[in-house]
Design an enzyme around this catalytic site. Structure first.
Site, PDB file in Angstrom:
ATOM      1  CB  CYS A  14      29.627  32.109  41.349  1.00 15.40           C
ATOM      2  SG  CYS A  14      27.985  32.243  40.961  1.00 15.40           S
ATOM      3  CG  ASN A  51      33.271  30.780  38.043  1.00 13.68           C
ATOM      4  OD1 ASN A  51      33.209  31.559  37.186  1.00 13.68           O
ATOM      5  ND2 ASN A  51      32.198  30.376  38.753  1.00 13.68           N
TER       6      ASN A  51
HETATM    7  C1  UGA Z   1      30.633  35.026  38.153  1.00 16.65           C
HETATM    8  C2  UGA Z   1      31.351  34.943  36.793  1.00 16.65           C
HETATM    9  O1  UGA Z   1      31.642  36.120  36.229  1.00 16.65           O
HETATM   10  C3  UGA Z   1      30.240  34.353  35.968  1.00 16.65           C
HETATM   11  O2  UGA Z   1      30.972  34.088  34.456  1.00 16.65           O
HETATM   12  C4  UGA Z   1      29.675  32.905  36.339  1.00 16.65           C
HETATM   13  O3  UGA Z   1      28.765  32.416  35.565  1.00 16.65           O
HETATM   14  C5  UGA Z   1      29.114  33.107  37.671  1.00 16.65           C
HETATM   15  O4  UGA Z   1      30.000  33.774  38.604  1.00 16.65           O
HETATM   16  C6  UGA Z   1      28.626  31.923  38.252  1.00 16.65           C
HETATM   17  O5  UGA Z   1      29.459  30.755  38.315  1.00 16.65           O
HETATM   18  O6  UGA Z   1      27.510  31.360  38.247  1.00 16.65           O
HETATM   19  P1  UGA Z   1      28.972  36.691  39.261  1.00 16.65           P
HETATM   20  O7  UGA Z   1      29.260  35.969  40.636  1.00 16.65           O
HETATM   21  O8  UGA Z   1      27.746  37.014  38.712  1.00 16.65           O
HETATM   22  O9  UGA Z   1      29.471  36.017  38.095  1.00 16.65           O
HETATM   23  O10 UGA Z   1      29.881  38.181  39.576  1.00 16.65           O
HETATM   24  P2  UGA Z   1      30.969  38.725  38.702  1.00 16.65           P
HETATM   25  O11 UGA Z   1      30.453  39.826  38.060  1.00 16.65           O
HETATM   26  O12 UGA Z   1      31.921  37.857  38.301  1.00 16.65           O
HETATM   27  O13 UGA Z   1      31.569  39.386  40.256  1.00 16.65           O
HETATM   28  C7  UGA Z   1      31.994  38.510  41.287  1.00 16.65           C
HETATM   29  C8  UGA Z   1      32.779  39.680  42.177  1.00 16.65           C
HETATM   30  O14 UGA Z   1      33.769  40.062  41.986  1.00 16.65           O
HETATM   31  C9  UGA Z   1      31.884  40.742  42.650  1.00 16.65           C
HETATM   32  O15 UGA Z   1      32.005  40.869  43.922  1.00 16.65           O
HETATM   33  C10 UGA Z   1      32.577  41.857  41.992  1.00 16.65           C
HETATM   34  O16 UGA Z   1      32.286  43.130  42.733  1.00 16.65           O
HETATM   35  C11 UGA Z   1      34.104  41.488  42.005  1.00 16.65           C
HETATM   36  N1  UGA Z   1      34.896  42.092  40.859  1.00 16.65           N
HETATM   37  C12 UGA Z   1      34.653  41.778  39.522  1.00 16.65           C
HETATM   38  C13 UGA Z   1      35.994  42.890  41.445  1.00 16.65           C
HETATM   39  O17 UGA Z   1      36.115  43.092  42.536  1.00 16.65           O
HETATM   40  N2  UGA Z   1      36.915  43.355  40.394  1.00 16.65           N
HETATM   41  C14 UGA Z   1      36.525  43.170  39.103  1.00 16.65           C
HETATM   42  O18 UGA Z   1      37.420  43.612  38.089  1.00 16.65           O
HETATM   43  C15 UGA Z   1      35.560  42.298  38.682  1.00 16.65           C
END
Ligand code: UGA
Length: 481
Positions: free
Chosen positions: A280, A228
């Protein structure tokens, strides 16, 4: 296998229905009776693809619900701990729920149990669970503790579980490794994927069978925190690069695409925006930093990741100010409230934090989100208005702000949008559109790490806007992708 899962939140519920779909007998244990009753009626508390179908398929059959942890643990061979580990004021993970489950399980051991940590916990938690169980009378050879972290993303949690990149099984005895291998055998052998009822493989999911990686429990605990932290670091890196792009007039989308095409780097999680949020990354970064501090390491890289993330929201606010000059009394249409697309979760959502800042500056906000409006209504001041669709939100607004990467919001009818807005100004915090297309529709379009696009007659009056000739070049480059 008979499996008890303690905690029916995001992780517990998804793990429970998926393990039932793999053929195991699952009992979901929670002390929230109202929640269990709702689940028993088939009501799904979270917005998650395939969850309603799987719940309907297994509830009353391979999936049962109980408030009785002791009895459930007694009947099962494996007990998964999926309770919350919220941050304390210092940023450490509060492990009191985990400890209380360990205590309760130790009192109900009549045959061998494998206790599996599924919640995100700091390294050494498996050791502590073991100590607590021994202190509470469990015999040393009557149980093992393993760490089996989840890598589920909200919105795609079910398919992330069933089509994982890897399964990490952290266990320190042969007996416990064998049980974990058995639990995941339907996935690692591919048997699940050939079943008629299997949840279909989503586009982009790995096509190879998921490898089960056997590690020590401590390594597994660290894999989760470090994964993470690394993903958050990638996002902050992309955001910092985007800021440089803005200063020099480069295009961050092209730059990040160019970086990501190097297989050693990879293109995912390199999208600049308004910073990461959710339940997360922010929490896990703080917890991982605490873990490092306890080990005597000042992991300053993590401080910087967090700082860039916060700065990204401030930069966006400055962008809105530079687009509108003053914010007091301006009516702003906001698309997106969830912390990311595909979920109704608003925890640590950068969209919510930005709306609060805009309200403080005296703006009026009218928001739309495909899923998160009910939750946002509880969290935001009553002054925020909510619209049934993006066009209603845009009606009469001074500008439109895009704050969440919803697929729906990347496909708007731009001509209609331009008609609804009082001024055709869009400030896009998620880079959902191409500047050239927006300018063609008459918009002045601000995004992250890319030059401002504007209709020809406005170019020159807008700092950082792309002259027509350069814009054509940019369109050409797009076309070649
Ligand atoms: C994250 C991890 O991706 C999972 O692998 C993990 O299991 C989970 O946390 C956890 O620890 O339970 P999640 O919080 O559901 O998952 O969301 P993500 O898809 O990772 O996005 C997190 C944040 O990053 C969002 O606000 C999203 O908009 C942002 N983001 C994501 C960006 O700003 N740019 C990107 O390229 C990708």
């Amino acid at each position: 296998m008979r499996i008890a899962i303690v905690g029916s939140g995001y992780v517990g519920l998804v793990t429970g229905v998926c393990l039932a779909d793999l053929g195991h007998e699952v009992v979901l244990v929670d002390n929230d009776t109202a929640k269990l009753a709702a689940l028993q009626r088939g009501e799904v508390p979270i917005h998650e693809k395939f969850l309603p179908e799987l719940l309907a398929r297994h509830r009353g059959g391979r999936l049962r619900f109980s408030v009785d942890l002791a009895a459930s643990a007694r009947d099962c061979e494996a007990v998964f701990i999926a309770v919350g580990t919220p941050p304390t004021e210092q940023g450490d993970a509060d492990l009191s729920y985990v400890e209380s489950v360990a205590r309760d399980v130790s009192g109900s051991i009549s045959s061998y149990k494998l206790v599996v940590e599924k919640s995100t916990v700091p390294v050494y938690t498996s050791g502590w669970i073991r100590r607590i169980m021994l202190r509470n009378g469990a015999k040393a050879d009557s149980f093992d503790v393993a760490s089996n972290p989840e890598f589920l993303r909200e919105g795609t949690a079910v398919t992330d579980f069933l089509y994982p990149d890897r399964i990490v099984a952290g266990s320190d005895t042969e007996r416990s490794s064998k049980i974990l291998r058995q639990i995941y055998e339907p996935l690692t052998s591919g048997r699940y994927y050939s079943e008629a009822h299997a949840v279909p493989r989503p586009e982009g999911a790995p096509t190879h069978l998921p490898p089960l990686m056997l590690t020590s429990a401590k390594s597994a605990e660290l894999i989760k925190h470090a994964s993470n932290a690394f993903l958050a670091m990638k996002i902050s890196f992309a955001n910092a690069v985007a800021s440089v792009c803005e200063s020099v007039g480069a295009d961050a989308k092209q730059v990040c695409q160019g970086i990501g095409m190097d297989a050693r780097i990879g293109s995912r999680f390199l999208n600049p925006g308004i910073g990461y949020g959710g339940s997360c990354f922010p929490k896990d970064l703080l917890a991982f930093r605490s873990v490092a501090r306890e080990c005597g390491l000042d992991f300053r890289l993590l401080d910087e990741v967090i700082r860039i993330n916060e700065e990204q929201r401030q930069r966006f606010l400055r962008k809105v100010r530079s687009a509108l000059w003053t914010l007091r009394g301006k009516r702003l249409a906001v698309l997106g409230l969830a912390f990311k697309g595909g979920t109704d979760d608003i925890r640590e959502s950068p969209a919510i934090l930005l709306i609060q800042a805009l309200l403080q500056e005296g703006s009026q906000v009218v928001a739309h989100d495909p899923a998160a409006m009910p939750r946002a209504k509880e969290a935001l001041p009553a002054a925020v208005e909510y619209a049934a669709n993006p066009y209603d939100a845009a009606r009469g607004a001074d500008a439109l702000l895009i704050l969440t990467e919803w697929e729906e919001d990347a496909q708007l009818d731009l001509a209609r949008l331009a008609q609804e807005l009082k001024y055709p100004i869009v400030v896009d915090g998620r880079n959902l559109y191409e500047g050239s297309l927006m300018a063609q529709h008459g918009f002045t379009y601000y995004s992250v790490g890319r030059p401002t696009a504007a209709p020809e007659e406005h170019v020159g009056s807008i700092p950082g806007s792309i002259p027509k000739a350069d814009r054509k070049e940019a369109v050409g480059a797009e076309g070649e992708r």
